[in-house]
Enzyme design. Structure first.
Site, short mmCIF file in Angstrom:
data_model
loop_
_atom_site.label_atom_id
_atom_site.label_comp_id
_atom_site.label_asym_id
_atom_site.label_seq_id
_atom_site.Cartn_x
_atom_site.Cartn_y
_atom_site.Cartn_z
N ASP A 41 30.47 9.89 18.77
CA ASP A 41 29.11 10.04 18.25
C ASP A 41 28.74 11.53 17.95
OD1 ASP A 41 28.84 7.32 18.85
OD2 ASP A 41 26.82 7.32 20.03
N ASP B 282 30.20 -2.33 17.30
CA ASP B 282 30.56 -1.19 18.45
C ASP B 282 31.59 -1.72 19.47
OD1 ASP B 282 29.96 1.19 19.63
OD2 ASP B 282 27.91 0.95 19.47
#
Ligand code: GAL
Length: 411
Positions: free
Chosen positions: A231, A176
């Protein structure tokens, strides 16, 4: 005389060497791809491991469980992947997302599994998952803390963490981009690429920098997949817009490195059956990772029916590895298509609107030679249509629904 010739040869040799190193130094300092050059070797090593020849398939904890994870959920999920038959269809990665580690590293700087939720440690979990013929994935971050801020990231600890992951038997790393030092992902991600290649274990490397710096343009030298979007959430709008954002980069996907429009929401309850069918169909045609994001221990019949559709999975896993694209758009109507092995073509007739509509795919649009006669297999009805098609194929499509076919040339 003999001695003089010897020293003359040594001199020529030394001069050649000097010239050669000067040429190399100039070439690398003026080469705009220099950044990637130093990761070229590790990348070759990753590819030499043979990973990601087709998009990865499996499960990830984030979409359904967020930070509420523990080792039992992971073990039960592994059990369920096997008992439902999903693992046999290719869903083999069991991926733990954020929140699996203690906030503080140990005295030697190693990551430590969270005692309260993963008391047996990650190695034991990897052994458990491996015994079932599955693979274990884990999560870290190219920053100082992960996005949840509940555990450390790997920035500055790349080599140590890669070694830890390898020693635990990790097979997949999602990496990430939160809480970093604001340097470019193209500086930070390749460090982990190198670290992984030196850890001496084939580890699928999933870049999750949300598409910020167009990772499709550099990702293939760094990882096995790259997120092209921020997302997803469990709604039609979120899902369909991620498919659109990802589609732009279709030409960059290839065996070894795939565009990633984020994980599946099928089975999480926020969309209708038709919408989930669209979701699964588009992800399959887009050669996206098929990472389930629902609770596979408790799937409805409808969810099972969607995610176990072998014919749609086969489009995703086709050996040609070419991502399908939007080939025509007219208001709410879209045709998506992409080539498959053996001269076949996969097609989706997509209705983004609120009414039932008739949609036609023309051979010209989908890349079939105009006089070709084709046989059509309907992948959701599981029927080969009796009619032979020439020039075009037309079907009625439900609102927020799609039809998906594989077209095969016939004599
Ligand atoms: C986001 C990432 C999600 C999930 C989450 C965990 O940045 O895109 O997929 O991993 O972090 O905190």
């Amino acid at each position: 005389m003999e001695r003089r010739r010897f020293s003359y040869e040594v001199l020529v040799f030394l001069l050649t060497l000097l010239l050669f190193s000067l040429t190399c130094a100039t070439a690398s300092s003026s080469d705009p791809t220099q950044l990637h050059d130093h990761v070229e070797q590790p990348r070759r090593n990753l590819l030499a491991n043979g990973l990601a020849k087709t998009p990865p398939m499996g499960w990830n904890s984030w979409n359904h469980f967020s930070c509420q994870i523990n080792e039992n959920i992971i073990k039960e999920t592994a059990d369920a992947l096997v008992s439902t038959g999903l693992s046999k269809l290719g869903y083999r990665y069991v991926n733990i997302d954020d929140c699996w580690a203690e906030l503080n590293r140990d005295a030697s700087g190693n990551l430590v599994a969270k005692k309260s939720t993963f008391p047996s440690g990650i190695k034991a979990l990897a052994d458990y998952v491996h015994r079932k013929g599955l693979k274990l994935g884990i999560y870290s971050d190219a920053g100082y803390l992960t996005c949840s801020k509940q555990m450390p990231g790997s920035l500055g600890h790349e080599f140590q963490d890669a070694k830890t992951f390898a020693s635990w038997g990790i097979d997949y790393l999602k990496y990430d981009n939160c809480n970093n030092d604001e340097s470019k992902p193209t500086d930070r991600y390749p460090v982990m690429t190198r670290a992984l290649s030196m850890a001496r274990r084939p580890i699928f490397f999933s870049l999750c920098e949300w598409g910020d710096l167009h990772p499709a343009l550099w990702g293939a030298k760094v990882g096995n997949s790259w997120r092209t979007t921020n997302d997803i959430n469990d709604s039609w709008e979120s899902m369909i817009s991620r498919a659109d954002m990802n589609e732009v980069y279709a030409d960059y996907a290839r065996p070894g490195g795939w565009n990633d429009p984020d994980m599946l929401e099928v089975g999480n309850g926020g969309m209708t059956k038709n919408e989930y069918i669209v979701h699964f169909s588009l992800w399959a045609l887009s050669k996206a990772p098929l990472l389930l994001g629902c609770d596979v221990r408790n799937m409805t019949k409808e969810t099972v029916e969607i995610v176990t559709n072998k014919e749609v999975i086969a489009v995703n896993q086709d050996s040609l590895g070419v991502q399908g694209k939007k080939v025509r758009m007219e208001g709410d109507i879209e045709i998506w298509a992409g080539p498959l092995s053996m001269y076949r073509v996969a097609v989706i007739l997509l209705n983004r609107g609120p009414w039932n509509i008739s949609i036609t795919a023309n051979w010209d649009d989908i890349g079939i030679p105009s006089k070709s006669v084709v046989q059509a297999r309907d992948l959701w009805e599981h029927k080969t249509l009796v009619e032979r098609f020439q020039e075009k194929l037309t079907a009625q499509v439900d609102p927020h629904g799609c039809k998906m076919y594989v077209l095969k040339p016939v004599a």
